[in-house]
Design a protein around this motif. Structure first.
Motif, PDB file in Angstrom:
ATOM      1  N   ALA A   1       0.819  -1.215   0.000  1.00 44.48           N
ATOM      2  CA  ALA A   1       0.000   0.000   0.000  1.00 44.48           C
ATOM      3  C   ALA A   1       0.850   1.261   0.000  1.00 44.48           C
ATOM      4  N   LEU A   2       2.006   1.194   0.642  1.00 43.51           N
ATOM      5  CA  LEU A   2       2.879   2.365   0.732  1.00 43.51           C
ATOM      6  C   LEU A   2       3.930   2.414  -0.370  1.00 43.51           C
TER       7      LEU A   2
ATOM      8  N   VAL B   1       0.389   6.919  11.295  1.00 39.19           N
ATOM      9  CA  VAL B   1       0.809   5.589  10.865  1.00 39.19           C
ATOM     10  C   VAL B   1       2.133   5.217  11.513  1.00 39.19           C
ATOM     11  N   GLY B   2       3.056   6.180  11.522  1.00 34.19           N
ATOM     12  CA  GLY B   2       4.367   5.905  12.089  1.00 34.19           C
ATOM     13  C   GLY B   2       4.327   5.568  13.562  1.00 34.19           C
ATOM     14  N   THR B   3       3.377   6.118  14.276  1.00 29.46           N
ATOM     15  CA  THR B   3       3.309   5.878  15.712  1.00 29.46           C
ATOM     16  C   THR B   3       2.493   4.642  16.055  1.00 29.46           C
ATOM     17  N   LEU B   4       1.335   4.483  15.431  1.00 27.35           N
ATOM     18  CA  LEU B   4       0.392   3.453  15.839  1.00 27.35           C
ATOM     19  C   LEU B   4       0.570   2.124  15.116  1.00 27.35           C
ATOM     20  N   VAL B   5       0.891   2.174  13.829  1.00 33.03           N
ATOM     21  CA  VAL B   5       0.910   0.946  13.045  1.00 33.03           C
ATOM     22  C   VAL B   5       1.921  -0.080  13.561  1.00 33.03           C
TER      23      VAL B   5
ATOM     24  N   LEU C   1      -4.193   3.305   7.692  1.00 35.03           N
ATOM     25  CA  LEU C   1      -3.691   4.004   6.509  1.00 35.03           C
ATOM     26  C   LEU C   1      -4.749   4.914   5.898  1.00 35.03           C
ATOM     27  N   TRP C   2      -6.015   4.535   6.067  1.00 32.52           N
ATOM     28  CA  TRP C   2      -7.096   5.297   5.453  1.00 32.52           C
ATOM     29  C   TRP C   2      -7.911   6.095   6.460  1.00 32.52           C
TER      30      TRP C   2
END
Length: 625
Positions: A176-177, A235-239, A306-307
């Motif tokens: 996706a990224l 995203v960087g913190t939670l994913v 992501l969304w």
């Protein structure tokens, strides 16, 4: 520095590499099993191990071999060579530990070197932040995740299952990224883990050992850093945390509970989350399925992030934090009670925790303070979630501004209403229908107050009635779930508790259910209810409190034979004296004991120096015939 030099690969090539890794592990693992048995490299049962027979070690050799084959065929490039050098260091350390044992300082040194390789490759936690922040966080992340996956390798299939799910989620995130290099390695990692699961599901014929789990945890930590670098701040913190939720939760849980018990964090033992689930009545397969499902659910949340817009992502994270905390507190206070020799340590942990909270979190009312803090997260998250539900995941820009502007006032107003309704005065583990009604009324009143306040401040044009209806529903479910989850988990565990004498309870009416609940909530009596008896044939086959009505007294011989019954307990209020005699005779005929249950109030003896004696407390007693 090496990240920009990587050449692109394709999704098809990454998928091909995953399949090749799977097949490679399927072929290599039987060879490793034979070699391990031939050389005597087997793990024999001990008190701090969960298996009951010798099992081959060093399955990690097959995993790493299949992984390298898969990565080599999956595309033109993979992780930069320093990352693989770090993996090689950890593989060598794990293999040495499996064969001869390794000193703790050697393990730490190897993990520090491996993390230095990660940093040299250009990966870092919050790589766009200040070096003095990102570098220590990178060491914490890589070393922490590496050890966390190693620690959950305590029951068959768990580490491999979590690896397969987490690597699969990271691969999808990579696609996706646009991080196809990441997807290549993660799909190969997932394929290798799935192939190993064929031999590692309960009952396992091989263990991966440290040479496998350390490498898997290390590569997952690097993969999570790759995703973090490709996403935004949320995203960087939670994913990465969501993808690795199960090992992070287990490591945090074990660390905190051991500190509270005054036990060394580095000791081995059977007090991990998966062990406690089994001790509470789950089978090894059920514990594996539950934790794998939890890992998959959090992986789905990571993909959804992501969304999601930032407010919604943070709100979902807050609700999940409350959920995980409730489960952790329950396992800490209940799961340890059935661990061998842990009763005194569990009560000591509870006492230390209570003393700590009384000192730093509200004195004698610390439970109310803890409930208030949980509600703080739930109330704020519920209002945001309601707005996003109302507008299909994308509120209008003007409403988003209003929502965030009034959120502090919403939280404050609701807390005033909740306090007025007395939500912080009860003991919720004993809550019942009155508390449910009070909670629903308080939540509804709070939503009305918030809606009226919004109209007063912003005008009727800002009012969206459906948002406040959704807000009421989400708030009520969230707060009610946080409060009643502990009780629900407690009752579920009691219903599935095994051990002690297998008994039948006579009667499926209110008196019989009272007896059933008494036996469940007093495990020290050593009884496990396997079924109910009832004269009324209409009730046969029904379930009461999760226990089936197996038949009537005339069916006793067959029921005792089919369910290994050792005892029948009769509530004295259920049957007459003549019926009691008949039941006792039937029990004697099939060779099982018969007990009477007599809940009564008795006056305290006049000579007692205490206002309540053992017989004057209104306690139910099981009386011999």
């Amino acid at each position: 520095m090496y990240l920009d030099l990587l050449s692109p690969t394709t999704v098809e090539g990454a998928l091909y590499g995953g399949v090749v890794a799977l097949l490679g592990v399927l072929v290599l693992t039987p060879l490793v099993i034979r070699a391990a048995h031939w050389s005597g490299q087997v793990d024999r049962p001990t008190e701090d191990r969960w298996h009951d027979r010798p099992v081959a070690l060093m399955g990690g050799i097959a995993i790493v071999g299949g992984l390298l084959i898969g990565v080599g065929t999956g595309g033109d490039s993979a992780f930069p060579w320093p990352v693989w050098a770090g993996a090689g260091i950890l593989f060598a350390l794990g293999l040495a530990d499996d064969l001869w044992g390794a000193r703790p300082d050697a393990k730490v040194l190897a993990q520090v070197l491996a993390t230095a390789c990660v940093l040299y490759s250009g990966y870092a936690f919050w790589r766009r932040g200040a070096v003095w922040v990102s570098m220590p966080l990178t060491f914490l992340w890589v070393i922490g995740i590496t050890n966390a996956l190693n620690l959950i390798d305590g029951i068959d299939g768990l580490a491999a299952s979590v690896t397969a799910i987490a690597a699969g989620a990271l691969a999808l995130l990579g696609v996706a990224l646009g991080e196809l290099t990441l997807a290549t390695v993660m799909l190969a990692l997932a394929g290798a883990a799935i192939g190993f699961l064929v031999y590692n599901t309960p009952p396992a014929s091989v263990f991966m050992g440290d040479c496998g789990s350390l490498v898997l945890g290390y590569l997952l930590s690097v993969g999570a850093l790759g995703v973090q670098g490709g996403g935004g701040p949320v995203v960087g913190t939670l994913v990465p945390i969501a993808v690795m939720a199960v090992p992070i939760f287990d490591t945090t849980f074990v660390t905190l509970t051991r500190v509270l018990r005054g036990r060394s964090v580095t000791d081995g033992g059977t007090d991990h989350v998966h062990h406690r689930l089994i001790k509470l009545g789950a089978s090894e397969g059920q514990a594996l399925a539950l934790l794998s499902g939890m890992s998959a659910a959090f992986g789905g949340v990571a993909l959804s992030a992501l969304w999601m817009q930032r407010p919604l992502a943070l709100s979902v994270a807050a609700l999940l934090l409350v959920l995980v905390t409730v489960v952790g507190v329950y396992l800490a206070t209940m799961g340890g009670e059935r661990l061998a020799g842990a009763s005194s340590s569990a009560s000591g942990m509870t006492a230390r925790f209570g003393a700590l909270m009384r000192t730093y979190a509200g004195g004698a009312s610390w439970k109310s303070v803890a409930g208030l803090l949980a509600d703080l997260l739930v109330v704020g998250a519920a209002f945001v979630v309601a707005a996003y539900l109302r507008y299909g995941g994308s509120p209008p820009a003007d409403w988003s501004v209003v929502m965030l502007e009034i959120l502090p006032a919403v939280i404050g107003a609701k807390f005033l209403v909740f306090y007025t309704f007395g939500l912080y005065e009860g003991i919720w583990r004993h809550a019942g229908t009155p508390e449910v009604v009070r909670l629903a009324g308080a939540s509804g009143t709070a939503s009305v107050v918030v809606g009226a306040g919004l109209v007063t401040v912003k005008g009727s044009a800002a009012l969206a009635p459906s948002i406040f209806i959704l807000d009421w529903l989400v708030t009520t479910i969230g707060i009610g779930g946080a409060r009643f989850a502990f009780r629900a988990l407690r009752q579920y565990a009691a219903a599935h508790r095994d051990g002690g004498r297998r008994v039948l309870v006579y009667g499926s009416g209110p008196d019989g259910i009272l007896l059933l609940r008494h036996l469940r909530h007093h495990p020290e009596l050593g009884r496990t209810v396997v079924g109910l008896l009832d004269e009324n044939s209409v009730r046969h086959g029904y379930r009461m409190q999760g226990i089936q009505v197996l038949g009537g007294p005339d069916d006793l011989p067959d029921i005792c034979s089919d369910h290994d019954v050792e005892e029948v307990i009769v509530h004295l209020k259920v049957v007459s004296k003549e019926e009691r005699s008949r039941i006792r005779e039937q029990c004697a005929a099939v060779g099982v004991d018969c007990q009477y249950f007599d809940p009564t109030l008795r006056p305290a003896p006049e000579t007692s120096t205490s206002p309540l004696t053992d017989n004057g407390r209104g306690e139910e007693k099981i009386l011999s015939p």
